[in-house]
Design a protein around this motif. Structure first.
Motif, short mmCIF file in Angstrom:
data_model
loop_
_atom_site.label_atom_id
_atom_site.label_comp_id
_atom_site.label_asym_id
_atom_site.label_seq_id
_atom_site.Cartn_x
_atom_site.Cartn_y
_atom_site.Cartn_z
N ALA A 114 0.86 -1.19 0.00
CA ALA A 114 0.00 0.00 0.00
C ALA A 114 0.89 1.23 0.00
CB ALA A 114 -0.92 0.01 1.22
N VAL A 115 0.37 2.31 -0.57
CA VAL A 115 1.10 3.58 -0.60
C VAL A 115 0.15 4.69 -0.19
CG1 VAL A 115 2.36 5.22 -2.06
CG2 VAL A 115 2.66 2.77 -2.42
N LEU A 116 0.61 5.53 0.74
CA LEU A 116 -0.16 6.69 1.16
C LEU A 116 0.36 7.92 0.42
CD1 LEU A 116 -0.38 4.67 3.65
CD2 LEU A 116 -1.00 6.69 4.92
N THR A 117 -0.57 8.75 -0.07
CA THR A 117 -0.19 9.94 -0.83
C THR A 117 -0.98 11.15 -0.35
OG1 THR A 117 -1.91 9.68 -2.51
CG2 THR A 117 0.19 8.55 -2.90
N THR A 118 -0.48 12.32 -0.71
CA THR A 118 -1.29 13.53 -0.64
C THR A 118 -1.90 13.68 -2.02
OG1 THR A 118 0.50 14.94 -1.39
CG2 THR A 118 0.27 14.67 0.98
N TYR A 119 -3.02 14.31 -2.10
CA TYR A 119 -3.68 14.41 -3.40
C TYR A 119 -4.21 15.79 -3.68
CZ TYR A 119 -7.85 14.14 -0.57
OH TYR A 119 -8.80 14.40 0.37
N SER A 120 -3.97 16.75 -2.80
CA SER A 120 -4.57 18.08 -2.97
C SER A 120 -4.02 18.76 -4.22
CB SER A 120 -4.30 18.94 -1.74
OG SER A 120 -2.92 19.12 -1.58
N GLY A 121 -4.91 19.41 -4.94
CA GLY A 121 -4.50 20.15 -6.12
C GLY A 121 -4.61 19.36 -7.41
#
Length: 176
Positions: free
Chosen positions: A24-31
């Protein structure tokens, strides 16, 4: 903060997913624009990776229930998670390629989980640079096959030498 039945179900579902995940990979996604988000989700779906936005508090609780430690420090800001139940490398590969495509804008890798262990963003990048599972298996088989091929060649050489010696003896007896 009291947890409602709906939130309890979300935590149970996410905990189950974190327990079953290979990678699994956690990301930011804003923008991300809608078009970019759609393109990313399509690529992840093609790789059989589930992608969803998660609440940090619920993810902390789910990770604790799944016995995953070290994830808390990565759960700040907007968070989305890409989960694969079959290939630990797939989420890292797809997301790393997409980050390169975006030139690091609007999407950032926070951390990853491989077989229940938390890795940082650099670990995810290293994981993404690994060859595919099929290539690794082919390399392993080639490595295992190499000594056997060498043994066959040695045995074949011994047999060839024996045949040459017998042929020399035959010619010697014919001429005598």
């Amino acid at each position: 903060m009291p947890i409602t039945t709906e939130k309890e179900q979300l935590v149970a579902e996410l905990s189950d997913k974190l327990t079953r995940t290979k990678g699994a990979v956690l990301t930011t996604y804003s923008g991300l624009s809608v078009a970019q988000d759609t393109k990313l989700r399509r690529k992840l779906r093609e790789a059989e990776v589930e992608y969803r936005v998660v609440k940090n508090t619920l993810t902390r609780i789910a990770a604790a229930k799944a016995n995953i430690t070290g994830l808390d420090k990565h759960l700040e800001g907007t968070t989305a998670i890409a989960i694969s139940y079959t290939d630990p490398v797939a989420p890292a590969k797809v997301l790393s390629e997409f980050v390169k495509e975006l030139k690091g804008k609007n999407l950032e890798i926070k951390a990853g989980i491989v077989e229940g262990k938390v890795i940082d963003a650099n670990g995810v990048k290293s994981l993404a640079s690994l060859p595919s599972r099929e290539v690794l298996l082919a390399q392993l088989l080639a490595g295992m096959q190499s000594p056997i091929v060498g043994l066959v060649n040695v045995l074949h050489g011994t047999t060839r030498n024996l045949v040459c010696a017998l042929e020399a003896i035959r010619k010697q007896k014919e001429s005598a």
